[in-house]
Design an enzyme around this catalytic site. Structure first.
Site, short mmCIF file in Angstrom:
data_model
loop_
_atom_site.label_atom_id
_atom_site.label_comp_id
_atom_site.label_asym_id
_atom_site.label_seq_id
_atom_site.Cartn_x
_atom_site.Cartn_y
_atom_site.Cartn_z
N CYS A 154 0.81 -1.23 0.00
CA CYS A 154 0.00 0.00 0.00
C CYS A 154 0.84 1.28 0.00
CB CYS A 154 -0.95 -0.02 1.19
SG CYS A 154 -1.95 -1.52 1.24
N HIS A 294 -2.51 7.83 6.18
CA HIS A 294 -2.78 6.55 5.53
C HIS A 294 -4.08 5.98 6.08
CE1 HIS A 294 -1.99 2.69 3.65
NE2 HIS A 294 -2.21 2.10 4.80
N GLU A 305 -0.53 5.07 13.57
CA GLU A 305 -0.21 6.28 12.82
C GLU A 305 -0.48 7.54 13.65
OE1 GLU A 305 -2.25 6.70 9.08
OE2 GLU A 305 -0.93 8.34 8.43
N LYS A 326 -9.83 7.87 2.94
CA LYS A 326 -10.20 6.51 2.51
C LYS A 326 -11.69 6.21 2.70
CE LYS A 326 -5.77 4.14 2.55
NZ LYS A 326 -4.82 5.20 2.89
N HIS A 331 -10.03 1.98 0.08
CA HIS A 331 -8.58 1.77 0.17
C HIS A 331 -8.13 1.13 -1.14
CE1 HIS A 331 -4.64 0.93 1.33
NE2 HIS A 331 -4.82 0.20 2.43
N PHE A 391 2.00 -3.71 3.74
CA PHE A 391 2.45 -5.04 4.14
C PHE A 391 3.95 -5.15 3.84
CE2 PHE A 391 -1.72 -7.70 3.58
CZ PHE A 391 -2.23 -7.11 4.72
#
Lengths: 406, 262
Positions: A154, A294, A305, A326, A331, A391
């Protein structure tokens, strides 16, 4: 060490279920609209999550690259053409490099051919189809500049822009087409993230399912779309009369080296990525900015975050209003950072910050930062920081600055 | 913009001043395995791992397991080297073939619930470099590069760009591949191979004895194309400089044996 050459973004090609082009998408996001709804293009009866921001009909590219591209390829094709057109770039303008962020595209190609919802005939056994970078390079460029196809999950879109900037500063290209676009909403991708318990199961209330930083958040909602950008050095862009849409001013990239899926509870490396980007961009505490988080709406990711943003403010004195877009766009996985950068450019143009939709009650783990919620906020903006975490423990933050008026 | 992508005469570009980058090849390793040998290899790495994600490692993708073996062999050459701020760039080719083939079948038979949640975390382009960064404790960027057959040389362009972008202390570059693609209805087993090369910075004081060096810089049209498997044997056997082009790009590689100048 690369010098202080200024990198301009001179073209954007952005496509989302919210619209085609930065104007339409920014208008929708700032108005608080969302494109998330029930999935209707395949049977979701055995899926845990049955909602997404699905793109449906992908706008045709004015300059098709290949007649039988699968959905992701077609989206990349369209975003590329829009970006190059927006920049006024043509092959005679010079050497054009390509840096493309990708997801599991060969899996999607297989799914296009053999999966439950066949969508294309691209992949044939024993005859692997060329990579998207090869396709773009051979079609647009006749290139003598590097092509790179990369993935940091991502965070891919942000990494693509950082490498594009290095490619320009190192002298290997005159302009670079960079970014990411993806059609993620396929049966297998939805199943994987559903079974991973990463996606929201609030299927009966799709528009309120994605809830970044909210106490009731239960996962992200998948989305389609993306954005590609044309980047050039300021010197070269000026020479051909191109106008800057934003300055790519800074980037920072680190790895957690902790776990393939779970974010580390130690924010050191996320903080480091954000600080690298802010320092490279020479952002000062007195300059007004915006942090596009994010924050996908997952319990662990959002809390990590928020804590990192608080830490950066404490370490540097640089703080800014924060929101995640998002809940509006879904996403986009590998393409998330690219669409969010495009939205960020829209924010710089309009001097406004979009709200985090569905943020009704800030979770205690996400407190201590200036959340923009309820409605968008008009405010002077000189810079935006866009975070992207993926990831594999990849962290990449990018800073865009308001461009000079020409 | 006029539609003029094909058949247009491209203006001859001004020859740019390309910034060259140079490293020492600190260590390198090469591994091969038959498909049947992957499961024991995977178990071996998972069983010996003491950090977080031990359970996840039991599902690592086939090419990741072979890559970890190549990295393990490489580290035997430089047992005291630490990799804290190193970057990891890896080019697995079409990762996840067996897993994805099996899961397509399961989806058709049993629906979404039968799909492994490990498919994307373990079998994507980013999975291999992510796993290597975890094993090495490397906190520089980790990126999957290329992924499709024919994209192996993109690793060099990415290495050059990452080095310019963030100047890591070193770079691990990894290539893996399958001898035969494993598409649905096709063969179910193949041979796998992996090459891992560690490039470290070249401070003036560093002892270069016995070390190959590598430079990336301006192109040399006379160079032959890069091939990772050729380079693997090159580092073992050859003792004269060797250079290669990076695809059709404006970059070129130059390998320099110990004791010789670039």
């Amino acid at each position: 060490m690369i010098g202080d050459t200024e990198i301009w973004i001179t073209g954007i090609g952005a496509v989302s279920p919210l619209g085609c082009g930065i104007e339409a998408i920014s208008t929708s996001v700032l108005a608080g609209k969302t494109s998330i709804g029930p999935i209707t293009h395949f049977d979701t009866s055995t899926h845990a999550s049955k909602i997404a921001s699905h793109i449906g009909l992908i706008p045709d590219s004015p300059w098709p690259v290949h007649p039988a591209l699968p959905p992701t390829g077609k989206l990349i094709e369209t975003c590329s053409a829009l970006a190059l057109d927006n920049a006024g770039w043509h092959p005679a303008s010079g050497r054009l490099g390509v840096v493309l962020g990708v997801g599991p595209d060969w899996m999607l190609s297989w799914e296009s051919t053999w999966g439950p919802v066949p969508t294309g005939t691209l992949y044939q056994p024993g005859s692997p189809f060329p990579s998207y970078t090869d396709l773009l390079a051979s079609h647009w460029l006749g290139t003598m500049a590097p092509s790179i196809q990369l993935s940091s999950a991502c965070a891919s879109g942000n990494h693509a822009l950082a490498l594009a900037a290095a490619m320009l500063k190192g002298g290997a290209a005159d302009a670079v087409l960079a970014g990411a676009a993806a059609v993620n909403t396929t049966p297998l991708t939805l199943a994987v993230f559903g079974n991973l318990r990463a996606t929201s199961r609030r299927n009966d209330d799709p528009t309120r399912a994605c809830r970044p930083f909210d106490r009731e958040r239960d996962g992200f909602v998948m989305g389609d779309g993306g954005a590609l950008f044309v980047l050039e050095t300021a010197t070269r862009a000026r020479a051909r009369g191109a106008r800057p849409l934003a300055i790519l001013a800074g980037w920072g990239m680190t790895s957690d080296a902790h776990h393939l899926v779970m974010p580390s509870t130690d924010q050191t490396h996320v903080v480091s990525a954000m600080r690298q980007a802010l320092e490279r961009a020479k952002v000062t505490p007195s300059e007004p900015g915006y942090i596009n988080a994010h924050a996908p709406g997952t319990p662990a990711g959002d809390a990590m975050e928020a804590q990192a943003i608080r830490q950066v403010a404490s370490d540097t004195g640089i703080s800014a209003p924060v929101s995640s877009t998002k809940a509006a766009t879904g996403h986009l996985l590998a393409a998330a950072a690219s669409l969010e950068l495009a939205i960020g450019i829209g924010c710089l143009e309009r001097q406004a910050i979009p709200a985090t939709l569905n943020l009704d009650t800030v979770d205690t783990s996400c407190e201590g930062i200036d959340h923009v919620h309820g409605e968008s906020r008009s405010t002077p903006l000189r810079w935006i920081l866009s975070n992207a975490f993926g990831f594999g423990g990849s962290n990449c933050s990018v800073v865009l600055r308001l461009p000079p008026k020409l | 913009m006029a539609r003029q992508a094909r058949g247009t005469t491209i203006r001859k570009p001004v020859v740019p001043e390309i910034q060259a980058r140079e490293w020492v090849i600190a260590c390198h390793g090469y591994a091969e395995a038959e498909h049947e040998a992957i499961a024991p290899l995977r178990r071996q790495f998972a069983d010996s791992w003491t950090g977080p994600g031990k359970g996840s490692m039991r599902h690592m993708e086939d090419q990741t397991a072979v890559a970890l073996e190549a990295v393990r062999l490489a580290r035997l050459m430089a047992p005291n080297l630490a990799f804290d701020d190193w970057a990891v760039l890896a080019c697995p080719l079409l990762p996840g073939r067996t897993t994805f083939r099996d899961n397509l079948k399961r989806y058709a038979e049993d629906g979404a619930w039968a799909i492994s949640p490990q498919v994307i975390p373990q079998c994507s382009l980013h999975s291999l470099p992510g796993q290597v960064s975890i094993i090495l404790g490397a906190h520089g960027p980790n990126l999957g590069i290329g992924g499709w057959p024919g994209t192996e040389d993109q690793v060099w362009s990415a290495a050059w760009a990452i080095d310019l972008a963030v100047e890591p202390q070193g770079l691990w570059l990894i290539w893996t591949g399958l001898e035969t693609d494993l598409h649905p209805g096709g063969t179910s087993s193949t041979r796998l191979r992996a090459l891992a090369v560690a490039l470290s910075r070249t401070p003036d004081s560093q002892d270069l004895d016995g070390k190959w060096r590598l430079a990336i810089g301006a192109p040399n049209p006379a160079d032959s194309p890069w091939c990772p498997w050729k380079a693997g044997s090159l580092l073992q056997d050859q003792c004269s400089p060797w250079s290669a082009t990076v695809g059709a790009s404006s970059l070129s590689l130059r390998f320099v044996p110990p004791g010789q100048n670039t």
